[in-house]
Design a protein around this motif. Structure first.
Motif, PDB file in Angstrom:
ATOM      1  N   UNK A  67     -25.629 -14.794  16.650  1.00 43.57           N
ATOM      2  CA  UNK A  67     -24.949 -15.506  17.757  1.00 43.57           C
ATOM      3  C   UNK A  67     -24.469 -16.888  17.287  1.00 43.57           C
ATOM      4  N   UNK A  68     -25.317 -17.592  16.524  1.00 47.20           N
ATOM      5  CA  UNK A  68     -24.936 -18.911  16.017  1.00 47.20           C
ATOM      6  C   UNK A  68     -23.768 -18.812  15.051  1.00 47.20           C
ATOM      7  N   UNK A  69     -23.798 -17.741  14.216  1.00 49.32           N
ATOM      8  CA  UNK A  69     -22.677 -17.564  13.276  1.00 49.32           C
ATOM      9  C   UNK A  69     -21.365 -17.351  14.036  1.00 49.32           C
ATOM     10  N   UNK A  70     -21.420 -16.527  15.125  1.00 47.64           N
ATOM     11  CA  UNK A  70     -20.217 -16.288  15.922  1.00 47.64           C
ATOM     12  C   UNK A  70     -19.704 -17.583  16.547  1.00 47.64           C
ATOM     13  N   UNK A  71     -20.600 -18.417  17.046  1.00 53.04           N
ATOM     14  CA  UNK A  71     -20.174 -19.679  17.648  1.00 53.04           C
ATOM     15  C   UNK A  71     -19.554 -20.586  16.588  1.00 53.04           C
ATOM     16  N   UNK A  72     -20.159 -20.604  15.395  1.00 59.58           N
ATOM     17  CA  UNK A  72     -19.587 -21.415  14.315  1.00 59.58           C
ATOM     18  C   UNK A  72     -18.191 -20.924  13.941  1.00 59.58           C
ATOM     19  N   UNK A  73     -18.001 -19.603  13.941  1.00 59.84           N
ATOM     20  CA  UNK A  73     -16.680 -19.052  13.591  1.00 59.84           C
ATOM     21  C   UNK A  73     -15.650 -19.423  14.652  1.00 59.84           C
ATOM     22  N   UNK A  74     -16.056 -19.424  15.955  1.00 60.57           N
ATOM     23  CA  UNK A  74     -15.134 -19.829  17.015  1.00 60.57           C
ATOM     24  C   UNK A  74     -14.724 -21.288  16.861  1.00 60.57           C
ATOM     25  N   UNK A  75     -15.733 -22.141  16.566  1.00 57.71           N
ATOM     26  CA  UNK A  75     -15.430 -23.569  16.372  1.00 57.71           C
ATOM     27  C   UNK A  75     -14.495 -23.749  15.194  1.00 57.71           C
TER      28      UNK A  75
ATOM     29  N   UNK B 157     -12.379 -21.549  14.037  1.00 59.25           N
ATOM     30  CA  UNK B 157     -11.036 -21.052  14.405  1.00 59.25           C
ATOM     31  C   UNK B 157     -10.287 -22.088  15.231  1.00 59.25           C
ATOM     32  N   UNK B 158     -11.022 -22.766  16.156  1.00 60.34           N
ATOM     33  CA  UNK B 158     -10.386 -23.808  16.963  1.00 60.34           C
ATOM     34  C   UNK B 158      -9.871 -24.935  16.079  1.00 60.34           C
ATOM     35  N   UNK B 159     -10.671 -25.363  15.120  1.00 56.99           N
ATOM     36  CA  UNK B 159     -10.261 -26.459  14.245  1.00 56.99           C
ATOM     37  C   UNK B 159      -9.084 -26.026  13.360  1.00 56.99           C
ATOM     38  N   UNK B 160      -9.111 -24.776  12.907  1.00 59.35           N
ATOM     39  CA  UNK B 160      -7.996 -24.274  12.105  1.00 59.35           C
ATOM     40  C   UNK B 160      -6.715 -24.210  12.930  1.00 59.35           C
ATOM     41  N   UNK B 161      -6.857 -23.778  14.218  1.00 61.81           N
ATOM     42  CA  UNK B 161      -5.689 -23.740  15.104  1.00 61.81           C
ATOM     43  C   UNK B 161      -5.115 -25.116  15.344  1.00 61.81           C
ATOM     44  N   UNK B 162      -5.984 -26.123  15.393  1.00 63.77           N
ATOM     45  CA  UNK B 162      -5.502 -27.501  15.565  1.00 63.77           C
ATOM     46  C   UNK B 162      -4.607 -27.901  14.414  1.00 63.77           C
ATOM     47  N   UNK B 163      -5.033 -27.550  13.188  1.00 63.65           N
ATOM     48  CA  UNK B 163      -4.207 -27.873  12.020  1.00 63.65           C
ATOM     49  C   UNK B 163      -2.852 -27.176  12.118  1.00 63.65           C
TER      50      UNK B 163
END
Length: 559
Positions: free
Chosen positions: A371-379, A381-387
């Motif tokens: 679950x923690x790994x999935x949350x880290x991947x979402x975060x 992805x959000x940071x990558x989308x910002x770029x």
């Protein structure tokens, strides 16, 4: 007659004309005197009519209004004032009407007594009787008097009309007399003038024909003019000889100067096409044209040098501005990315610390780890989308396109949203309907971001309490307005005229480059055919961008 100088011929002709003018002047003077006498008569009749109007009809109307006001007056004091005015008005009218005929004076006495009777009713406090009297008997007497005065005025007008008819009859008789006299004198002067001037005119016509042929040559430059043949044995013959010499010399000069002018026109056309290497080489006869040749060649040399210098300087300046704009945009982008990443980095750090603690206490199970790994991947992805968002935002638009204005605004807002929240700045965006314009969406968003960033910086630096930035759109018949307003205290008056100049900034050297608003103005006005203005409000600054809406913008040529 051919041996008589022209001045004596003309003197004889002018003598006939002068005698005729004297006779006409005498008869015209007589007619003017008669008209003056007739006009005086009409004026006197008009004065009589005006006298009746000013001294009888208008004062009588005023007396009638006073009588009605007396009956309708609300209090005793006001009534006393009106009674005093009525007495004064009756006294003056009594003196005037005494000068008229007995019938008119009798009508006046009847009306005056009616007014006096109305006043008597009011003194006895019979207001109702006064009202009945003023609207019946007094009104009848007033109407009779007014009709009598109008009759007198009508008689005066009819007398004026009769006098005017007499004046017209006399004027027609004088006019016919004057016409006959003018015709006789004109015929005499015409015959004398024709006999005296026929010879002069024939010589002048020959000169005219020769000059006409010469001027035609000046226009067409085709057929050489013929010499003027004149044998009048007077000044005109001498003039013809001088003209023949001048025409011969001018023809030769014109031929050479024409070649020079054609060469000059060719050089000017080359300049219009941007060929700065073209120069004048022909030689002219006229000293002015030779001087013009030197001036034009020197001017072209100077112009070519200055244009090349300006082009080089402008190119260097534009390259520098573009480079500085890119660096400034990059700095802004990095700062906004930092604000966008601050929260997700905090969340990511918290997750890692939590995993470390659970691992140390042997409480880390596989489900929580996944679950923690999935949350880290979402975060992540959000940071990558910002770029990706920032990369797309700063990518220039290649061609004009129709785009929805609110979407471009929202992209600029998204870049700055985290920074606005960080500084506690309230931001509102109001849009009522879909609005489309023709232009460069990314460049427009960059221009809007420059304005929003400046507003944010001002609110932060001045530590404004309850800071806000408002952005709203308005759609008109032909244009769309984008309005940005803040409560940062506004722009200093001495800076208002210069804020759109390149390199002008009110920030410290390390905080601003002075090219943001300059690039904004270039994008809005040069690239999108709009207008940007700024003014101060009670609480801050208000920027207004005016862009053509799609129906008008589509008819504009691409830049």
């Amino acid at each position: 007659m051919k041996k008589i100088p022209i001045k004596y011929k003309l003197l004889l002709l002018f003598s006939f004309s002068f005698i005729g003018m004297l006779i006409l002047a005498e008869r015209t003077f007589s007619l003017s005197q008669e008209n003056i006498r007739n006009a005086t008569t009409i004026f006197e009749n008009s004065q009589s009519t005006q006298h009746l109007q000013e001294n009888y009809i208008e004062p009588t109307n005023a007396l009638r209004e006073m009588s009605l006001s007396l009956v309708m007056s609300p209090n005793e004091d006001y009534r006393k004032n009106i009674e005093a005015d009525i007495i004064d008005r009756r006294t003056r009218l009594e003196e005037n009407f005494a000068k008229l005929d007995p019938q008119t004076y009798s009508a006046w006495k009847a009306y005056s007594n009616s007014v006096q009777k109305t006043c008597g009713y009011l003194e006895a406090r019979f207001e109702e009787a006064a009202f009945v009297h003023v609207t019946s008997i007094e009104r009848e007497n007033y109407t009779a008097l007014l009709n009598r005065l109008k009759s007198l005025q009508h008689d005066a007008i009819m007398q004026t009309k009769h006098n005017f008819s007499d004046i017209q009859t006399g004027a027609r008789a004088l006019k016919y007399e004057l016409v006959v006299l003018v015709l006789l004198l004109s015929a005499l002067v015409f015959v004398a003038g024709y006999l005296l001037s026929s010879h002069i005119v024939s010589s002048i016509l020959k000169l005219q024909e020769g000059l006409k042929e010469f001027f035609g040559y000046l226009q067409t430059k085709t057929t050489q003019p013929k010499p003027i043949e004149l044998h009048s044995r007077d000044e005109l013959e001498d003039m013809a000889k001088l003209l023949n010499q001048s025409i011969s010399k001018a023809s030769a000069t014109i031929t050479q100067d024409t070649l020079f002018i054609e060469d000059a026109i060719s050089v000017v056309n080359d300049l219009k096409l941007g060929k700065l290497s073209s120069r004048l080489h022909s030689t002219a006869q006229a000293q002015e044209l030779r001087l013009l040749k030197d001036v034009i060649n020197a001017m072209i040399d100077n112009l070519e040098s200055k244009i090349n210098e300006k082009i080089l300087k402008r190119t260097e300046q534009e390259k520098l501005l573009i480079q500085q704009s890119k660096l400034a945009s990059m700095g802004e982008m990095i700062g906004n990315i930092a604000h966008q990443w601050r929260q997700p980095l905090g969340e990511l750090s918290a997750l890692l610390i939590n995993l470390q603690v659970k691992h140390e206490f042997h409480d880390l199970d596989e489900g929580y780890l996944l679950e923690s790994i999935q949350r880290c991947m979402k975060i992540n992805a959000f940071m990558s989308g910002t770029i990706s968002d920032f990369q797309n935002f700063f990518k220039p638009s290649k061609e004009k396109e129709v785009f929805e204005i609110s979407e471009a605004c929202e992209r600029a807002i998204a870049i700055l949203q985290a920074s606005l929240r960080y500084h506690g700045i309230e931001f509102s965006f109001d849009i009522s309907e879909k609005m489309e314009v023709l232009g460069y969406p990314n460049e427009f968003a960059q221009a809007l971001l420059n304005i929003l960033s400046n507003a944010k910086d001002v609110l932060s630096e001045r530590e404004i309490s309850n800071p806000f930035i408002r952005l709203y759109l308005k759609k008109g018949y032909k244009y769309i307005l984008i309005v940005i307003e803040d409560n940062g205290g506004g722009i200093a008056k001495e800076h208002m005229e210069r804020i759109f100049e390149p390199y002008f900034t009110t920030k410290y050297a390390k905080q601003g480059t002075g090219i943001g608003l300059y690039m904004t103005k270039m994008i809005i006005e040069n690239n999108m055919g709009g207008i940007i203005t700024v003014k101060n409000t009670e609480s801050g600054a208000l920027f207004t961008i005016k862009l053509p809406s799609v129906p008008e913008a589509e008819s504009m040529p691409y830049m």
